[in-house]
Write a protein that holds these residues in place. Structure first.
Motif, short mmCIF file in Angstrom:
data_model
loop_
_atom_site.label_atom_id
_atom_site.label_comp_id
_atom_site.label_asym_id
_atom_site.label_seq_id
_atom_site.Cartn_x
_atom_site.Cartn_y
_atom_site.Cartn_z
N ASP A 103 0.83 -1.20 0.00
CA ASP A 103 0.00 0.00 0.00
C ASP A 103 0.87 1.26 0.00
N HIS A 104 1.85 1.28 0.89
CA HIS A 104 2.70 2.47 1.01
C HIS A 104 3.57 2.68 -0.23
N MET A 105 4.06 1.61 -0.83
CA MET A 105 4.85 1.76 -2.05
C MET A 105 3.99 2.32 -3.18
N ALA A 106 2.74 1.87 -3.25
CA ALA A 106 1.83 2.38 -4.28
C ALA A 106 1.55 3.87 -4.05
N THR A 107 1.32 4.25 -2.80
CA THR A 107 1.08 5.66 -2.47
C THR A 107 2.31 6.49 -2.80
N MET A 108 3.48 5.97 -2.46
CA MET A 108 4.72 6.67 -2.77
C MET A 108 4.84 6.92 -4.27
N ALA A 109 4.64 5.88 -5.07
CA ALA A 109 4.80 5.99 -6.51
C ALA A 109 3.78 6.95 -7.11
N GLU A 110 2.54 6.88 -6.64
CA GLU A 110 1.51 7.79 -7.15
C GLU A 110 1.83 9.23 -6.80
N THR A 111 2.36 9.45 -5.60
CA THR A 111 2.72 10.80 -5.17
C THR A 111 3.89 11.33 -5.99
N VAL A 112 4.88 10.47 -6.24
CA VAL A 112 6.02 10.87 -7.07
C VAL A 112 5.54 11.25 -8.47
N SER A 113 4.62 10.49 -9.01
CA SER A 113 4.10 10.76 -10.35
C SER A 113 3.41 12.12 -10.40
N ALA A 114 2.59 12.41 -9.40
CA ALA A 114 1.88 13.70 -9.35
C ALA A 114 2.86 14.85 -9.13
N TRP A 115 3.85 14.63 -8.28
CA TRP A 115 4.86 15.65 -8.01
C TRP A 115 5.70 15.93 -9.26
N ALA A 116 6.13 14.88 -9.94
CA ALA A 116 6.96 15.04 -11.13
C ALA A 116 6.21 15.76 -12.24
N ALA A 117 4.90 15.54 -12.30
CA ALA A 117 4.09 16.18 -13.33
C ALA A 117 4.06 17.70 -13.17
N LYS A 118 4.33 18.18 -11.96
CA LYS A 118 4.33 19.62 -11.70
C LYS A 118 5.67 20.28 -11.98
N LEU A 119 6.71 19.46 -12.15
CA LEU A 119 8.06 20.02 -12.34
C LEU A 119 8.22 20.60 -13.74
N LYS A 120 9.09 21.59 -13.86
CA LYS A 120 9.34 22.19 -15.16
C LYS A 120 10.43 21.40 -15.87
N LEU A 121 10.02 20.30 -16.49
CA LEU A 121 10.97 19.39 -17.12
C LEU A 121 10.81 19.41 -18.65
#
Length: 213
Positions: free
Chosen positions: A195-213
């Motif tokens: 559960d926690h690994m899935a939450t971590m990965a989903e959060t990373v995905s949402a966070w990365a989507a906000k970055l100016k990359l």
């Protein structure tokens, strides 16, 4: 396996995450493998590598303590160069690996070579020594950073960390009852490690989507 790297996830992924291991466990430890699989399942290309002292343990069995974290900065930079990611790159790692990445993140961010920093269980202080903070360089951090931390991590708990002076560029994901490997006690928290690994990965995905990359 690709040379010195463990790589998984789509080869044509837009974004690559490079992860270094913690002080005492290799890049294929259970916690790093679980994190890499969760991240790659959300569409990231994930590469793991080992510092020289850890790689040497595989052949020599030498169990000497790891070197001081700051002495590993050149090795991390060398791994970035060797990986040669074609698209945007996020650097980070588990515990000490994330700490090393955090010490080079601003330099590389300002050069446009990395887009952000991801730390899985940041070692804010040694266990049992809360006065020995490892946060000085985090006060003025400019690179966008996400720290994923278990609430009962003995290297920095949810009660301790909010009192630290940290850059506004740092976001923290708290994982309920997680330890230094982000692993909870299901009977207490109701959450599993998966559960926690899935939450971590989903959060990373949402966070990365906000970055100016």
């Amino acid at each position: 396996m690709s040379g010195r790297f463990l790589i998984e996830g789509p080869q044509d992924a837009r974004l690559t995450i490079l992860l270094a291991h913690g002080a005492g466990a290799p890049m294929d430890s259970a916690s790093m493998t679980a994190a890499a699989k969760a991240l790659s399942a959300t569409g990231f290309r994930v590469a793991r590598f080992e510092f020289g002292y850890m790689a040497a343990r595989r052949t020599s069995g030498d169990r000497k303590p790891p070197p001081r974290a700051e002495t590993l900065n050149p090795e991390y930079k060398a791994a970035i160069a060797e990986l040669g990611a074609k698209g945007p790159l996020i650097i980070g790692g588990k515990s000490m690996g994330g700490r090393v990445a955090s010490m080079i993140a601003d330099e590389l961010y300002m050069e446009g070579r990395v887009g952000g920093l991801l730390c899985l269980g940041y070692p804010f202080h040694p266990p049992g020594k809360p006065e020995q903070l490892r946060t000085q360089h985090l006060k003025g951090l400019k690179a966008p950073a996400l720290i994923c931390q278990g609430t009962r991590d003995e290297f920095g708990t949810r009660e301790e960390v909010p009192g630290y002076e940290l850059s506004k560029a740092i976001e923290i994901l708290w994982l309920e009852d997680g330890d230094h490997d982000l692993k909870p006690r299901k009977t207490i928290s109701g959450f599993s490690a998966t559960d926690h690994m899935a939450t971590m990965a989903e959060t990373v995905s949402a966070w990365a989507a906000k970055l100016k990359l």
